[in-house]
Design a protein around this motif. Structure first.
Motif, mmCIF file in Angstrom:
data_model
loop_
_atom_site.group_PDB
_atom_site.id
_atom_site.type_symbol
_atom_site.label_atom_id
_atom_site.label_comp_id
_atom_site.label_asym_id
_atom_site.label_seq_id
_atom_site.Cartn_x
_atom_site.Cartn_y
_atom_site.Cartn_z
ATOM 1 N N LEU A 162 62.211 123.271 -50.865
ATOM 2 C CA LEU A 162 62.999 124.279 -51.559
ATOM 3 C C LEU A 162 62.309 125.635 -51.581
ATOM 4 C CD1 LEU A 162 64.073 122.033 -54.566
ATOM 5 C CD2 LEU A 162 65.352 122.481 -52.467
ATOM 6 N N SER A 163 60.997 125.633 -51.506
ATOM 7 C CA SER A 163 60.187 126.855 -51.494
ATOM 8 C C SER A 163 58.828 126.467 -50.931
ATOM 9 C CB SER A 163 60.052 127.422 -52.914
ATOM 10 O OG SER A 163 59.079 126.709 -53.652
ATOM 11 N N PRO A 164 57.884 127.402 -50.804
ATOM 12 C CA PRO A 164 56.548 127.002 -50.316
ATOM 13 C C PRO A 164 55.858 125.970 -51.201
ATOM 14 C CG PRO A 164 56.816 129.372 -50.153
ATOM 15 C CD PRO A 164 58.014 128.866 -50.910
ATOM 16 N N PHE A 165 56.331 125.780 -52.439
ATOM 17 C CA PHE A 165 55.629 124.892 -53.361
ATOM 18 C C PHE A 165 56.488 123.748 -53.896
ATOM 19 C CE2 PHE A 165 53.841 129.205 -53.836
ATOM 20 C CZ PHE A 165 52.580 128.956 -53.320
ATOM 21 N N PHE A 166 57.801 123.903 -53.939
ATOM 22 C CA PHE A 166 58.664 122.887 -54.529
ATOM 23 C C PHE A 166 59.462 122.151 -53.452
ATOM 24 C CE2 PHE A 166 57.996 125.924 -57.956
ATOM 25 C CZ PHE A 166 57.664 125.085 -59.008
ATOM 26 N N PHE A 167 59.681 120.857 -53.685
ATOM 27 C CA PHE A 167 60.452 120.077 -52.732
ATOM 28 C C PHE A 167 61.253 118.998 -53.451
ATOM 29 C CE2 PHE A 167 56.315 117.931 -53.012
ATOM 30 C CZ PHE A 167 56.665 116.598 -53.175
ATOM 31 N N MET A 168 62.257 118.490 -52.761
ATOM 32 C CA MET A 168 63.044 117.338 -53.196
ATOM 33 C C MET A 168 62.945 116.281 -52.103
ATOM 34 S SD MET A 168 67.171 117.127 -53.923
ATOM 35 C CE MET A 168 67.048 118.221 -55.334
ATOM 36 N N ASN A 169 62.785 115.013 -52.495
ATOM 37 C CA ASN A 169 62.696 113.953 -51.488
ATOM 38 C C ASN A 169 63.540 112.754 -51.879
ATOM 39 O OD1 ASN A 169 60.908 113.397 -53.612
ATOM 40 N ND2 ASN A 169 59.488 112.287 -52.328
ATOM 41 N N GLY A 170 64.002 112.048 -50.855
ATOM 42 C CA GLY A 170 64.821 110.870 -51.095
ATOM 43 C C GLY A 170 65.069 110.119 -49.802
ATOM 44 N N GLY A 171 65.439 108.853 -49.943
ATOM 45 C CA GLY A 171 65.700 108.051 -48.751
ATOM 46 C C GLY A 171 65.681 106.570 -49.052
ATOM 47 N N LEU A 172 65.306 105.791 -48.046
ATOM 48 C CA LEU A 172 65.345 104.337 -48.112
ATOM 49 C C LEU A 172 63.943 103.749 -48.278
ATOM 50 C CD1 LEU A 172 67.869 103.655 -45.208
ATOM 51 C CD2 LEU A 172 68.366 103.802 -47.661
ATOM 52 N N ILE A 173 63.907 102.538 -48.822
ATOM 53 C CA ILE A 173 62.658 101.788 -48.977
ATOM 54 C C ILE A 173 62.895 100.364 -48.486
ATOM 55 C CG2 ILE A 173 60.780 101.132 -50.527
ATOM 56 C CD1 ILE A 173 62.124 103.015 -52.610
ATOM 57 N N LEU A 174 62.047 99.906 -47.596
ATOM 58 C CA LEU A 174 62.065 98.515 -47.154
ATOM 59 C C LEU A 174 60.979 97.767 -47.913
ATOM 60 C CD1 LEU A 174 63.000 96.243 -45.245
ATOM 61 C CD2 LEU A 174 61.316 97.093 -43.579
ATOM 62 N N ASP A 175 61.369 96.788 -48.735
ATOM 63 C CA ASP A 175 60.438 96.040 -49.587
ATOM 64 C C ASP A 175 60.278 94.612 -49.094
ATOM 65 O OD1 ASP A 175 59.872 98.019 -51.629
ATOM 66 O OD2 ASP A 175 61.917 97.714 -52.343
ATOM 67 N N MET A 176 59.045 94.126 -49.192
ATOM 68 C CA MET A 176 58.746 92.730 -48.864
ATOM 69 C C MET A 176 57.891 92.143 -49.973
ATOM 70 S SD MET A 176 57.909 93.419 -44.843
ATOM 71 C CE MET A 176 57.386 95.092 -45.245
ATOM 72 N N ASN A 177 58.377 91.097 -50.618
ATOM 73 C CA ASN A 177 57.625 90.430 -51.670
ATOM 74 C C ASN A 177 56.387 89.755 -51.092
ATOM 75 O OD1 ASN A 177 59.690 90.547 -54.032
ATOM 76 N ND2 ASN A 177 58.093 89.131 -54.728
ATOM 77 N N THR A 178 55.270 89.888 -51.793
ATOM 78 C CA THR A 178 54.066 89.146 -51.407
ATOM 79 C C THR A 178 53.728 88.078 -52.438
ATOM 80 O OG1 THR A 178 52.583 90.735 -52.494
ATOM 81 C CG2 THR A 178 53.158 91.165 -50.200
#
Length: 205
Positions: free
Chosen positions: A122-138
């Motif tokens: 959004l600027s040199p210092f601020f950002f927004m992030n999002g997406g997918l996560i692949l999870d595997m139980n251990t």
């Protein structure tokens, strides 16, 4: 006069955008690798629907350690991936018949996760992030349903460039694990995680 003002505005915007692009490249680089630690939040378990007779669950503690790779696609957009290990502790409050042992107890489980997210600068210092996560139980002997599956995350962050090609960031977020579980279950128990991710990144040449 209006056309001159318009052209002047466009010129200032173009110069500012070029300066932002150059500053982002200098501060954070095109490709970075780093480490991150997440905690300082909650890890609640939930069902999509209300189930009669189900146990209750209370958030207790969690932490996540991760290795991350970030590649800047353009001045505004980056893609991030990596690998994370997380450990969760949940308090289970049994829903049992009268005279049965209904004392709360702790349940522990661990996950290996691979995030695939986009970061909007959004600027040199601020950002927004999002997406997918692949999870595997251990953990295979836990009182919590396996969280193996596909989840999602969304967050806001603050990044700052340090000397010697290093940058640091703070990234409050929330994650929903096992939105699409890989193992069939009519009423899967899902993990809702909120926390703060802290990390350091190193700019590759």
């Amino acid at each position: 006069m209006n056309s001159k003002l318009f052209l002047g505005f466009v010129s200032v915007f173009a110069i500012a955008n070029a300066a932002y692009s150059q500053n982002s490249e200098v501060q954070f680089g095109k490709t970075q690798i780093g480490i991150a630690y997440s905690s300082f939040g909650t890890n609640d378990m939930f069902y999509f629907e209300q189930l009669d007779g189900a146990n209750s669950y209370q958030s207790d503690h969690f932490f996540t350690l991760g290795l991350h790779y970030l590649h800047r696609l353009n001045p505004k957009l980056s893609i991030e991936t990596g690998i994370e290990y997380s450990h969760h502790r949940i308090i289970v409050e049994p829903n049992v018949p009268p005279n049965a042992d209904d004392r709360p107890f702790a349940a522990n489980f661990s996950l290996i996760s691979i995030p695939i997210t986009l970061q909007l600068n959004l600027s040199p210092f601020f950002f927004m992030n999002g997406g997918l996560i692949l999870d595997m139980n251990t953990s295979f002997a836990s009182d919590i349903d396996a969280q193996t599956g596909m989840g999602g995350m969304l967050g806001l962050g603050l990044g700052y460039g340090l000397p010697f090609g290093i940058s640091t960031f703070v990234n409050p977020y929330f994650k929903v694990h096992s939105l699409l579980p890989f193992f069939s279950d009519h009423h899967p128990l899902r993990l809702l995680e909120t926390g703060i991710r802290l990390g350091f990144m190193y700019r590759l040449p």
